[in-house]
Scaffold this motif. Structure first.
Motif, PDB file in Angstrom:
ATOM      1  N   ALA A  71       7.628  -6.524 -11.134  1.00  0.00           N
ATOM      2  CA  ALA A  71       7.793  -6.284  -9.700  1.00  0.00           C
ATOM      3  C   ALA A  71       8.741  -7.290  -9.055  1.00  0.00           C
ATOM      4  CB  ALA A  71       6.419  -6.352  -9.010  1.00  0.00           C
ATOM      5  N   PHE A  72       8.780  -8.523  -9.574  1.00  0.00           N
ATOM      6  CA  PHE A  72       9.552  -9.567  -8.903  1.00  0.00           C
ATOM      7  C   PHE A  72      11.061  -9.270  -8.801  1.00  0.00           C
ATOM      8  CE2 PHE A  72      11.792 -13.644  -8.702  1.00  0.00           C
ATOM      9  CZ  PHE A  72      11.240 -14.150  -7.543  1.00  0.00           C
ATOM     10  N   PRO A  73      11.725  -8.814  -9.858  1.00  0.00           N
ATOM     11  CA  PRO A  73      13.165  -8.533  -9.708  1.00  0.00           C
ATOM     12  C   PRO A  73      13.459  -7.525  -8.598  1.00  0.00           C
ATOM     13  CG  PRO A  73      12.536  -8.482 -12.023  1.00  0.00           C
ATOM     14  CD  PRO A  73      11.269  -8.541 -11.237  1.00  0.00           C
ATOM     15  N   ILE A  74      12.563  -6.546  -8.430  1.00  0.00           N
ATOM     16  CA  ILE A  74      12.788  -5.514  -7.414  1.00  0.00           C
ATOM     17  C   ILE A  74      12.582  -6.078  -6.007  1.00  0.00           C
ATOM     18  CG2 ILE A  74      11.989  -3.283  -6.559  1.00  0.00           C
ATOM     19  CD1 ILE A  74      11.147  -2.621  -9.440  1.00  0.00           C
ATOM     20  N   MET A  75      11.436  -6.749  -5.785  1.00  0.00           N
ATOM     21  CA  MET A  75      11.160  -7.290  -4.451  1.00  0.00           C
ATOM     22  C   MET A  75      12.097  -8.445  -4.098  1.00  0.00           C
ATOM     23  SD  MET A  75       8.973  -5.476  -2.940  1.00  0.00           S
ATOM     24  CE  MET A  75       8.830  -6.545  -1.507  1.00  0.00           C
ATOM     25  N   ALA A  76      12.487  -9.228  -5.092  1.00  0.00           N
ATOM     26  CA  ALA A  76      13.413 -10.334  -4.813  1.00  0.00           C
ATOM     27  C   ALA A  76      14.777  -9.815  -4.402  1.00  0.00           C
ATOM     28  CB  ALA A  76      13.533 -11.234  -6.045  1.00  0.00           C
ATOM     29  N   SER A  77      15.252  -8.782  -5.077  1.00  0.00           N
ATOM     30  CA  SER A  77      16.568  -8.231  -4.728  1.00  0.00           C
ATOM     31  C   SER A  77      16.522  -7.402  -3.450  1.00  0.00           C
ATOM     32  CB  SER A  77      17.105  -7.380  -5.885  1.00  0.00           C
ATOM     33  OG  SER A  77      16.227  -6.294  -6.141  1.00  0.00           O
ATOM     34  N   ALA A  78      15.312  -6.888  -3.081  1.00  0.00           N
ATOM     35  CA  ALA A  78      15.197  -6.066  -1.879  1.00  0.00           C
ATOM     36  C   ALA A  78      14.950  -6.902  -0.627  1.00  0.00           C
ATOM     37  CB  ALA A  78      14.057  -5.050  -2.050  1.00  0.00           C
ATOM     38  N   VAL A  79      14.063  -7.897  -0.718  1.00  0.00           N
ATOM     39  CA  VAL A  79      13.638  -8.656   0.457  1.00  0.00           C
ATOM     40  C   VAL A  79      13.801 -10.166   0.259  1.00  0.00           C
ATOM     41  CG1 VAL A  79      11.692  -9.153   2.000  1.00  0.00           C
ATOM     42  CG2 VAL A  79      11.953  -6.859   1.044  1.00  0.00           C
ATOM     43  N   GLY A  80      13.362 -10.669  -0.877  1.00  0.00           N
ATOM     44  CA  GLY A  80      13.295 -12.107  -1.076  1.00  0.00           C
ATOM     45  C   GLY A  80      14.625 -12.822  -0.909  1.00  0.00           C
ATOM     46  N   ILE A  81      15.609 -12.459  -1.685  1.00  0.00           N
ATOM     47  CA  ILE A  81      16.895 -13.176  -1.656  1.00  0.00           C
ATOM     48  C   ILE A  81      17.756 -12.784  -0.453  1.00  0.00           C
ATOM     49  CG2 ILE A  81      19.053 -13.549  -2.917  1.00  0.00           C
ATOM     50  CD1 ILE A  81      17.400 -13.328  -5.495  1.00  0.00           C
ATOM     51  N   PRO A  82      17.991 -11.468  -0.217  1.00  0.00           N
ATOM     52  CA  PRO A  82      18.931 -11.131   0.870  1.00  0.00           C
ATOM     53  C   PRO A  82      18.409 -11.418   2.280  1.00  0.00           C
ATOM     54  CG  PRO A  82      17.967  -9.142  -0.052  1.00  0.00           C
ATOM     55  CD  PRO A  82      17.530 -10.269  -0.932  1.00  0.00           C
ATOM     56  N   ILE A  83      17.100 -11.248   2.510  1.00  0.00           N
ATOM     57  CA  ILE A  83      16.570 -11.393   3.880  1.00  0.00           C
ATOM     58  C   ILE A  83      15.830 -12.718   4.054  1.00  0.00           C
ATOM     59  CG2 ILE A  83      15.067 -10.370   5.623  1.00  0.00           C
ATOM     60  CD1 ILE A  83      15.576  -7.673   4.248  1.00  0.00           C
ATOM     61  N   LEU A  84      14.858 -12.971   3.181  1.00  0.00           N
ATOM     62  CA  LEU A  84      14.029 -14.171   3.349  1.00  0.00           C
ATOM     63  C   LEU A  84      14.834 -15.452   3.136  1.00  0.00           C
ATOM     64  CD1 LEU A  84      11.087 -14.749   4.017  1.00  0.00           C
ATOM     65  CD2 LEU A  84      10.566 -14.743   1.583  1.00  0.00           C
ATOM     66  N   VAL A  85      15.721 -15.448   2.153  1.00  0.00           N
ATOM     67  CA  VAL A  85      16.474 -16.664   1.828  1.00  0.00           C
ATOM     68  C   VAL A  85      17.806 -16.719   2.573  1.00  0.00           C
ATOM     69  CG1 VAL A  85      17.578 -17.946  -0.042  1.00  0.00           C
ATOM     70  CG2 VAL A  85      15.342 -16.889  -0.426  1.00  0.00           C
ATOM     71  N   ARG A  86      18.637 -15.702   2.401  1.00  0.00           N
ATOM     72  CA  ARG A  86      19.993 -15.770   2.951  1.00  0.00           C
ATOM     73  C   ARG A  86      20.027 -15.561   4.474  1.00  0.00           C
ATOM     74  NH1 ARG A  86      22.952 -12.235  -1.813  1.00  0.00           N
ATOM     75  NH2 ARG A  86      22.920 -13.897  -3.408  1.00  0.00           N
ATOM     76  N   ARG A  87      19.310 -14.559   4.968  1.00  0.00           N
ATOM     77  CA  ARG A  87      19.395 -14.271   6.402  1.00  0.00           C
ATOM     78  C   ARG A  87      18.549 -15.227   7.229  1.00  0.00           C
ATOM     79  NH1 ARG A  87      17.826  -8.386   8.644  1.00  0.00           N
ATOM     80  NH2 ARG A  87      19.398  -7.831   7.075  1.00  0.00           N
ATOM     81  N   LEU A  88      17.305 -15.522   6.752  1.00  0.00           N
ATOM     82  CA  LEU A  88      16.386 -16.338   7.549  1.00  0.00           C
ATOM     83  C   LEU A  88      16.318 -17.794   7.094  1.00  0.00           C
ATOM     84  CD1 LEU A  88      13.466 -13.747   7.893  1.00  0.00           C
ATOM     85  CD2 LEU A  88      15.338 -14.207   9.484  1.00  0.00           C
TER      86      LEU A  88
END
Length: 310
Positions: free
Chosen positions: A224-241
């Motif tokens: 599950a982690f590769p999917i959620m990380a590429s969907a929310v974790g890296i692009p939104i939680l890390v890069r945007r916020l």
């Protein structure tokens, strides 16, 4: 240098022995298909890297068909009686657990003490395999069972577990395939339409509950982690916020493990123990774990919100 491929050969030889013993076991009503299942699994480990992708795919499909049609069963091989095991356990006492305790100790020692001998890419996994073999050698010297006893007892346990034994490997592959197919990007697009992903609390809740929910479906937090990380974790939680990627990954995985506690898809944690202990309720482990899993998921969500934006 000892590589992971050498470990695959050892496991493949054991599975080939399991297939052979099942094929010769007249007490198993489905001995041919049971032998076919374990034989196909052994072939993927022994010669899979030398076969074309189509051949490996056919071996996997064979296993799925045999398992899906419920063509696996177990025989009644000759083994020690319950009374004999009870007497042996009484003689050994708590020392009976020493071979099992040797496994983590040897793994740690080999990982740091035998670096020149181990492939650095997978040193800990190779060390774990060597530690298991070392603990087996100690048990053989200590208890002095018949030479073939480890294979026969391993086959007995594997037959009790059945097709569930291969689920973790299959689900890990499925997670990699989903990530490579861009499922994470599509999921991010869908979430962006239905929830406000510019609010920190909302993003944290979506990420932690999404990890748990996707793990319930896929049965494996690593899938599950590769999917959620590429969907929310890296692009939104890390890069945007501006969240901390280390905290995101660590607590995100813990949130996924909460889902592991609540799903029959995590067969190695939930169904296998029920099968080994021959529990009357196969989902009893899940029922007992669910309240704890929900409490831990809530705690992980709070910790993620407090720590990821520091």
């Amino acid at each position: 240098m000892i590589r992971l491929e050498h470990v695959y050969v050892v496991v493949g030889l054991f599975l080939a022995a399991v297939a052979f013993l099942n094929a010769r076991d007249a007490t198993n009503p489905k001995r041919r298909t049971t032998a076919l299942f374990w034989g196909a699994y052994a072939a993927t480990l022994l010669v899979g890297s030398h076969l074309p992708d189509v051949a490996n795919g056919l071996l996997v499909i064979t296993m799925i068909v045999v398992g899906g049609l419920n063509r696996l069963d177990r025989g009644q091989p000759a083994t020690s009686t319950n009374e004999e095991r009870a007497r042996s356990a009484e003689r050994s006492g708590s020392r009976l657990f020493l071979p099992a305790l040797l496994v983590p100790a040897l793994t740690l020692g080999l990982t740091f003490g035998a670096k020149p001998l181990l492939d650095p890419v997978s040193a800990s996994l190779v060390a774990l395999a060597l530690a298991a073999l070392g603990a087996l050698a100690v048990a053989l010297l200590w208890f002095r069972p018949p030479a073939a006893a480890p294979v026969h007892e391993g086959r007995r346990l594997l037959d009790m577990i059945g097709w569930a034994a291969v689920i973790p490997q299959m689900l890990a592959v499925l997670g990699a395939l989903f990530a490579a197919a861009g499922v994470g990007d599509r999921l991010a697009e869908l979430l962006g339409r239905v929830v406000p992903l510019d609010q920190r609390l909302v993003v944290v809740v979506v990420f932690t509950t999404g990890m748990a929910g996707l793990t319930v479906v896929m049965g494996n937090a690593f899938a599950a982690f590769p999917i959620m990380a590429s969907a929310v974790g890296i692009p939104i939680l890390v890069r945007r916020l501006g969240g901390d990627p280390t905290v995101m990954a660590a607590i995100g995985m813990l949130s996924g493990f909460c889902g592991t506690l609540m799903t029959p898809m995590a067969a190695n944690f939930n169904l296998v123990p029920a099968a080994l202990l021959e529990l009357p309720d196969k989902n009893g482990v899940i029922r007992a774990q669910t309240p704890t899993a929900l409490a831990l998921l809530g705690a992980n969500t709070v910790l993620m919100y407090l720590l990821v934006f520091r």
